[in-house]
Structure formats: C-alpha cells, structure tokens
Design a protein around this motif. Structure first.
Motif, PDB file in Angstrom:
ATOM      1  N   GLU A   7      -7.075  -8.412  19.660  1.00 38.76           N
ATOM      2  CA  GLU A   7      -7.290  -9.655  20.390  1.00 38.76           C
ATOM      3  C   GLU A   7      -6.242 -10.655  19.907  1.00 38.76           C
ATOM      4  N   PRO A   8      -5.760 -11.544  20.782  1.00 46.97           N
ATOM      5  CA  PRO A   8      -4.757 -12.529  20.350  1.00 46.97           C
ATOM      6  C   PRO A   8      -5.193 -13.357  19.148  1.00 46.97           C
ATOM      7  N   SER A   9      -6.503 -13.630  19.033  1.00 45.24           N
ATOM      8  CA  SER A   9      -6.983 -14.444  17.915  1.00 45.24           C
ATOM      9  C   SER A   9      -7.293 -13.604  16.677  1.00 45.24           C
ATOM     10  N   GLY A  10      -7.109 -12.296  16.751  1.00 44.52           N
ATOM     11  CA  GLY A  10      -7.425 -11.417  15.639  1.00 44.52           C
ATOM     12  C   GLY A  10      -6.518 -11.636  14.443  1.00 44.52           C
ATOM     13  N   GLN A  11      -7.043 -11.332  13.270  1.00 43.68           N
ATOM     14  CA  GLN A  11      -6.280 -11.484  12.042  1.00 43.68           C
ATOM     15  C   GLN A  11      -5.866 -10.115  11.518  1.00 43.68           C
ATOM     16  N   LEU A  12      -4.642 -10.025  11.056  1.00 40.93           N
ATOM     17  CA  LEU A  12      -4.137  -8.815  10.421  1.00 40.93           C
ATOM     18  C   LEU A  12      -3.724  -9.212   9.006  1.00 40.93           C
ATOM     19  N   MET A  21       7.057  -4.515  -0.894  1.00 38.58           N
ATOM     20  CA  MET A  21       6.349  -4.059   0.310  1.00 38.58           C
ATOM     21  C   MET A  21       5.815  -5.251   1.101  1.00 38.58           C
ATOM     22  N   LEU A  22       5.334  -6.263   0.418  1.00 32.16           N
ATOM     23  CA  LEU A  22       4.845  -7.454   1.113  1.00 32.16           C
ATOM     24  C   LEU A  22       5.970  -8.195   1.822  1.00 32.16           C
ATOM     25  N   LYS A  23       7.124  -8.236   1.196  1.00 29.98           N
ATOM     26  CA  LYS A  23       8.274  -8.892   1.831  1.00 29.98           C
ATOM     27  C   LYS A  23       8.642  -8.154   3.119  1.00 29.98           C
ATOM     28  N   ARG A  24       8.629  -6.828   3.071  1.00 30.83           N
ATOM     29  CA  ARG A  24       8.904  -6.030   4.273  1.00 30.83           C
ATOM     30  C   ARG A  24       7.854  -6.298   5.347  1.00 30.83           C
ATOM     31  N   ALA A  25       6.588  -6.366   4.925  1.00 33.61           N
ATOM     32  CA  ALA A  25       5.499  -6.624   5.872  1.00 33.61           C
ATOM     33  C   ALA A  25       5.657  -8.012   6.507  1.00 33.61           C
ATOM     34  N   GLN A  26       5.966  -9.014   5.690  1.00 33.97           N
ATOM     35  CA  GLN A  26       6.129 -10.377   6.199  1.00 33.97           C
ATOM     36  C   GLN A  26       7.290 -10.482   7.171  1.00 33.97           C
ATOM     37  N   SER A  27       8.332  -9.692   6.959  1.00 33.78           N
ATOM     38  CA  SER A  27       9.499  -9.744   7.848  1.00 33.78           C
ATOM     39  C   SER A  27       9.169  -9.254   9.254  1.00 33.78           C
ATOM     40  N   LYS A  28       8.099  -8.506   9.402  1.00 28.95           N
ATOM     41  CA  LYS A  28       7.689  -8.012  10.729  1.00 28.95           C
ATOM     42  C   LYS A  28       6.981  -9.087  11.544  1.00 28.95           C
ATOM     43  N   ARG A  29       6.552 -10.144  10.882  1.00 29.75           N
ATOM     44  CA  ARG A  29       5.901 -11.287  11.524  1.00 29.75           C
ATOM     45  C   ARG A  29       4.686 -10.893  12.369  1.00 29.75           C
ATOM     46  N   ILE A  30       3.913  -9.959  11.864  1.00 31.16           N
ATOM     47  CA  ILE A  30       2.690  -9.555  12.564  1.00 31.16           C
ATOM     48  C   ILE A  30       1.439  -9.861  11.752  1.00 31.16           C
ATOM     49  N   TYR A  31       1.603 -10.157  10.467  1.00 25.01           N
ATOM     50  CA  TYR A  31       0.467 -10.411   9.589  1.00 25.01           C
ATOM     51  C   TYR A  31       0.099 -11.889   9.596  1.00 25.01           C
ATOM     52  N   ASP A  45     -13.048  -9.752  -4.965  1.00 24.22           N
ATOM     53  CA  ASP A  45     -12.944 -11.086  -5.538  1.00 24.22           C
ATOM     54  C   ASP A  45     -12.643 -12.178  -4.520  1.00 24.22           C
ATOM     55  N   SER A  46     -12.011 -11.844  -3.414  1.00 23.39           N
ATOM     56  CA  SER A  46     -11.595 -12.865  -2.444  1.00 23.39           C
ATOM     57  C   SER A  46     -12.235 -12.682  -1.071  1.00 23.39           C
ATOM     58  N   PHE A  47     -12.124 -11.509  -0.525  1.00 23.04           N
ATOM     59  CA  PHE A  47     -12.559 -11.286   0.854  1.00 23.04           C
ATOM     60  C   PHE A  47     -14.077 -11.343   0.999  1.00 23.04           C
ATOM     61  N   VAL A  48     -14.809 -10.522   0.258  1.00 21.64           N
ATOM     62  CA  VAL A  48     -16.272 -10.467   0.374  1.00 21.64           C
ATOM     63  C   VAL A  48     -16.909 -11.822   0.026  1.00 21.64           C
ATOM     64  N   PRO A  49     -16.508 -12.496  -1.083  1.00 20.65           N
ATOM     65  CA  PRO A  49     -17.124 -13.797  -1.385  1.00 20.65           C
ATOM     66  C   PRO A  49     -16.874 -14.860  -0.303  1.00 20.65           C
ATOM     67  N   SER A  50     -15.804 -14.700   0.487  1.00 23.28           N
ATOM     68  CA  SER A  50     -15.511 -15.669   1.549  1.00 23.28           C
ATOM     69  C   SER A  50     -16.482 -15.545   2.722  1.00 23.28           C
ATOM     70  N   GLY A  51     -17.278 -14.478   2.735  1.00 17.11           N
ATOM     71  CA  GLY A  51     -18.210 -14.258   3.840  1.00 17.11           C
ATOM     72  C   GLY A  51     -17.608 -13.496   5.003  1.00 17.11           C
ATOM     73  N   ARG A  52     -16.327 -13.229   4.927  1.00 17.96           N
ATOM     74  CA  ARG A  52     -15.692 -12.468   6.008  1.00 17.96           C
ATOM     75  C   ARG A  52     -16.037 -10.993   5.865  1.00 17.96           C
ATOM     76  N   ARG A  53     -15.991 -10.285   6.980  1.00 19.42           N
ATOM     77  CA  ARG A  53     -16.126  -8.832   6.985  1.00 19.42           C
ATOM     78  C   ARG A  53     -15.079  -8.299   7.960  1.00 19.42           C
ATOM     79  N   ALA A  54     -14.567  -7.121   7.666  1.00 13.32           N
ATOM     80  CA  ALA A  54     -13.481  -6.542   8.458  1.00 13.32           C
ATOM     81  C   ALA A  54     -14.009  -5.677   9.596  1.00 13.32           C
ATOM     82  N   ASP A  55     -13.283  -5.701  10.705  1.00 12.65           N
ATOM     83  CA  ASP A  55     -13.524  -4.775  11.815  1.00 12.65           C
ATOM     84  C   ASP A  55     -12.932  -3.413  11.478  1.00 12.65           C
ATOM     85  N   LEU A  56     -11.803  -3.442  10.749  1.00 11.17           N
ATOM     86  CA  LEU A  56     -11.048  -2.234  10.445  1.00 11.17           C
ATOM     87  C   LEU A  56     -10.379  -2.391   9.086  1.00 11.17           C
ATOM     88  N   ILE A  57     -10.502  -1.365   8.259  1.00 10.48           N
ATOM     89  CA  ILE A  57      -9.761  -1.298   6.999  1.00 10.48           C
ATOM     90  C   ILE A  57      -8.953  -0.009   7.031  1.00 10.48           C
TER      91      ILE A  57
END
Length: 184
Positions: A7-12, A21-31, A45-57
């Motif tokens: 979805e256009p509003s989806g988060q990656l 590897m993160l620099k390569r990922a950021q250069s794709k401008r999709i995340y 430590d970060s994701f679960v305590p924020s209350g978010r849950r993933a559609d896909l891992i």
C-alpha cells in the motif's frame, strides 16, 4: 520488489548489523526506516514496546548465524500481527550431508549443525517443529533452493513461509519476547 506490492502508506523497515548494508539499502530509497542493530534485539527492545506489529517479517541470510531457533521464532511471532507472515531462508543440513560433510546422527536428531564455514545449517523437519512450537503455521516450504553461489558451487537451503494464527500463543508473548534476549 516488496515496495511495488505494498500500500502507498505502508512502511518498509530495514534492520541490519552492517552499516555498509544499510547504506546500500538507503540508496534504494524504498525504506521508510533503517536501523543498525541485531534484528531480533531491535524487535524486542524497540518495535514490540512501540505497540507496532508487522504484517510481514523477512529474514533472508539471517538464520545461518543461529543454531537453535525456537526462542527466535517466539520473538518473531510476538512481533507479527495476527495473520502476519514470516519468510526466511536457512542453509540445509541435508546439503551438508550430500556434500560429504561431517554430520552425525545426533546432529540430524537435533536438527541443526555448525558448518566448517561457521554458519549453521538446519533440517526442514526441525524448522517445521520449531515453527509449530512457536505458534507459527507453516504455510509453505521449499527445499533444495539455491540460496547463492559460493566458490562457484550452489549453496542449497530451505525457504519457509509461516503465518501467525489467531489462537492463543503456546508461550506468553512477554516470555517469548524476553527469551529472545537470552539468545541474541
């Protein structure tokens, strides 16, 4: 590839230990977000305590760094929303045997072995049992998939697709999340 199906509003979100590897990922401008961290510790430590849950891992080329996966699967289950999907690759213990590697009966019974490369290889039966124990439904799997070429030879492994069900967890989510820390 994933971004065009979202979805256009989806988060990656990309998580990796390697700054390169993160620099390569950021250069794709999709995340929408990238984080330099051990993936399962970041989930706990970060994701679960924020209350978010993933559609896909997705965890491609991650589990070759782990032998036992039960606690890791528990943490992934905790991080998924009900009905969420988990896709992962694993090096194949069966491929180690086929190449004449030293694999004992105990290794086969346990379901995983450390390879001379320092990477872990797993049996499909072990992965299916670990997914079930974690409350992840094994939806599909493929064996003898060529994961990559290494020294000119195909490196074979398994791919799994699991879904988090709507039923009660087989272990409490808090205990599952806490247990990831002891493995990471």
């Amino acid at each position: 590839m994933l971004r065009k199906h979202m979805e256009p509003s989806g988060q990656l979100v990309g998580v990796d230990l390697s700054a390169m590897m993160l620099k390569r990922a950021q250069s794709k401008r999709i995340y929408t977000e990238t984080h330099q961290a051990e993936a399962l510790v970041w989930l706990r430590d970060s994701f679960v305590p924020s209350g978010r849950r993933a559609d896909l891992i997705t965890a491609i080329e991650l589990f070759l760094y782990f032998g036992a996966v039960e606690r890791l699967f528990d943490g992934i289950r905790t991080s998924l929303q009900h009905g969420g999907l988990f896709v992962a690759s694993f090096e194949s213990l069966e491929d180690v045997s086929a190449r004449g590697g030293a694999v004992t009966a105990e290794d086969h019974e346990r379901g995983y072995v450390i390879r001379p490369s320092g990477r872990w290889a797993h049996t499909m039966a072990y992965l299916a049992a670990a997914a079930d124990k974690a409350g992840l439904e094994l939806v599909a799997s493929r064996q003898d998939v060529v994961l990559r070429q290494e020294f000119g030879l195909p490196e074979k492994g398994h791919l799994i697709l699991c879904r988090r069900g709507h039923g009660p967890p087989k272990a409490s989510d808090k205990a599952a999340a806490d247990s990831v820390h002891s493995e990471a």
